[in-house]
Design a protein around this motif. Structure first.
Motif, PDB file in Angstrom:
ATOM      1  N   TYR A 271      88.756  23.490  11.748  1.00  0.00           N
ATOM      2  CA  TYR A 271      89.608  22.330  12.011  1.00  0.00           C
ATOM      3  C   TYR A 271      89.908  21.582  10.714  1.00  0.00           C
ATOM      4  CZ  TYR A 271      88.147  23.019  16.888  1.00  0.00           C
ATOM      5  OH  TYR A 271      87.902  23.558  18.132  1.00  0.00           O
TER       6      TYR A 271
ATOM      7  N   ASN B 282      87.689  13.070  22.064  1.00  0.00           N
ATOM      8  CA  ASN B 282      86.565  14.011  22.003  1.00  0.00           C
ATOM      9  C   ASN B 282      85.506  13.566  20.993  1.00  0.00           C
ATOM     10  OD1 ASN B 282      87.429  16.136  23.860  1.00  0.00           O
ATOM     11  ND2 ASN B 282      89.074  16.515  22.402  1.00  0.00           N
TER      12      ASN B 282
ATOM     13  N   ASP C  52      83.413  25.145  21.156  1.00  0.00           N
ATOM     14  CA  ASP C  52      84.602  24.641  20.464  1.00  0.00           C
ATOM     15  C   ASP C  52      84.240  23.956  19.159  1.00  0.00           C
ATOM     16  OD1 ASP C  52      86.344  25.564  22.409  1.00  0.00           O
ATOM     17  OD2 ASP C  52      86.088  23.751  23.625  1.00  0.00           O
ATOM     18  N   HIS C  53      83.152  23.214  19.171  1.00  0.00           N
ATOM     19  CA  HIS C  53      82.689  22.502  17.978  1.00  0.00           C
ATOM     20  C   HIS C  53      81.206  22.851  17.786  1.00  0.00           C
ATOM     21  CE1 HIS C  53      86.371  20.067  17.894  1.00  0.00           C
ATOM     22  NE2 HIS C  53      86.241  19.956  19.206  1.00  0.00           N
ATOM     23  N   TRP C  54      80.953  23.804  16.901  1.00  0.00           N
ATOM     24  CA  TRP C  54      79.599  24.356  16.762  1.00  0.00           C
ATOM     25  C   TRP C  54      78.568  23.303  16.354  1.00  0.00           C
ATOM     26  CZ3 TRP C  54      80.264  29.736  13.941  1.00  0.00           C
ATOM     27  CH2 TRP C  54      80.998  30.576  14.790  1.00  0.00           C
TER      28      TRP C  54
ATOM     29  N   THR D 161      81.062  16.739  17.227  1.00  0.00           N
ATOM     30  CA  THR D 161      82.064  15.870  16.584  1.00  0.00           C
ATOM     31  C   THR D 161      81.430  14.522  16.280  1.00  0.00           C
ATOM     32  OG1 THR D 161      82.859  15.047  18.731  1.00  0.00           O
ATOM     33  CG2 THR D 161      83.958  16.993  17.817  1.00  0.00           C
TER      34      THR D 161
ATOM     35  N   ARG E 295      86.071  13.887  14.696  1.00  0.00           N
ATOM     36  CA  ARG E 295      86.281  14.911  13.679  1.00  0.00           C
ATOM     37  C   ARG E 295      85.209  15.995  13.775  1.00  0.00           C
ATOM     38  NH1 ARG E 295      86.777  10.391   9.022  1.00  0.00           N
ATOM     39  NH2 ARG E 295      84.737   9.993   9.975  1.00  0.00           N
ATOM     40  N   ASP E 296      85.599  17.234  13.531  1.00  0.00           N
ATOM     41  CA  ASP E 296      84.677  18.356  13.632  1.00  0.00           C
ATOM     42  C   ASP E 296      83.672  18.316  12.490  1.00  0.00           C
ATOM     43  OD1 ASP E 296      83.976  21.051  14.842  1.00  0.00           O
ATOM     44  OD2 ASP E 296      84.459  21.663  12.793  1.00  0.00           O
TER      45      ASP E 296
ATOM     46  N   SER F  81      83.555  21.496  10.090  1.00  0.00           N
ATOM     47  CA  SER F  81      84.668  21.526   9.129  1.00  0.00           C
ATOM     48  C   SER F  81      84.433  20.533   8.000  1.00  0.00           C
ATOM     49  CB  SER F  81      85.987  21.211   9.841  1.00  0.00           C
ATOM     50  OG  SER F  81      86.266  22.171  10.839  1.00  0.00           O
TER      51      SER F  81
END
Length: 299
Positions: free
Chosen positions: A60, A69, A77-79, A82, A87-88, A91
């Motif tokens: 992302y 989220n 989806d977000h290992w 967030t 924000r991820d 990333s």
């Protein structure tokens, strides 16, 4: 006469070339025997790969906010979940490797450049030159590193560039003392006297003949110092003196995650683990370099 001098210089070059090959082979064989150091090197290669190819690896945009989220726990989806702005985290950690490692390398390069130069000049000339430079390094060593960095940032203002300068400044005396001691050991050796007798000036002797022969302890110190520099930079950013939001710097991410430590601990845990693994990698790799480059340190 000129031809004989040329032949002597060529023989010196050939001897140096053969010695470099032998030393590199011995170093490589010794280093590979140290499995822990090899593991540290592999870990550093992984971090370097992630930093270089961050735009292609990060799933992302590290700056893209998604308030619907926010504070999501780790999922497919977000290992890594967030943060409080959606924000991820993965990333941001991937992009943050560029900042944290960049600050560490720049700070060590800054400190090593000035420290090695001062140390070699002091060790080569001695006398009053050595006295002035050595006392200056002693004054810098008298201050704890993090306090000296805080004082510098207080004077210059908080920013990532000023953090780099501050961390680099308190690295100068360490490199200076090592360069000075190593220069004093080799300046009276026979090959230095031979170069001097052939008409080599001080600049040629210092940079072409002394510097390559004192690199081993400096490389080891530089590798170990990288771990300290990255940790110090993260600590200063954690205190709000380094990278400014929304920069994905690991120390700043830790600082923002502490407010959610009980409700969403992963915001602080993952950047903390990332810093710890990188510092451990540099320390393991540096210990292996020390053992391989200095036979007296072999266990």
């Amino acid at each position: 006469m000129d031809q004989s001098l040329q032949d002597i210089k060529q023989s010196f070059k050939q001897i140096r070339k053969e010695r470099r090959k032998e030393n590199f082979k011995a170093f490589f064989e010794t280093f590979l025997k140290n499995k822990i150091a090899v593991a540290g090197g592999v870990l550093l290669l992984c971090y370097t790969f992630v930093a270089l190819f961050a735009p292609w690896i990060a799933p992302y945009d590290p700056f893209e906010m998604d308030l619907f989220n926010k504070l999501q726990p780790p999922s497919l989806d977000h290992w890594m979940g967030t943060d409080d702005k959606g924000r991820d985290i993965l990333s941001r950690i991937i992009y943050g490797s560029r900042l944290s490692m960049g600050v560490g390398f720049a700070a060590v390069l800054f400190g090593a450049s000035f420290g090695i130069m001062m140390g070699m000049v002091a060790g080569y000339y001695g006398g009053w030159v050595d006295a002035i430079i050595s006392r200056s390094l002693d004054v810098m060593l008298a201050f704890p590193g993090i306090l000296l960095a805080l004082a510098i940032i207080s004077a210059l203002g908080p920013s990532l560039f000023n953090v780099t300068v501050a961390v680099g400044v308190f690295s100068i005396p360490l490199f200076g003392r090592i360069a000075r001691g190593s220069t004093m050991e080799v300046r009276h050796m026979e090959y230095i006297e031979a170069v001097r007798s052939l008409g080599g000036n001080d600049g040629i002797i210092i940079f072409r003949h002394i510097f390559p022969n004192i690199l081993s302890p400096l490389i080891v110190q530089g590798t170990l110092r990288l771990a300290t520099a990255i940790l110090s930079a993260a600590g200063l950013s954690f205190l709000g003196l380094g990278a400014a939001p929304p920069s994905p710097e690991w120390g700043a991410m830790l600082s923002s995650g502490r407010d959610f430590f009980f409700s969403a601990p992963y915001i602080a845990i993952f950047p903390g683990i990332t810093i710890a693994l990188l510092v451990m990698g540099f320390n393991l790799f540096g210990d292996g370099l020390r053992d391989a480059l200095d036979p007296r340190m072999k266990s």
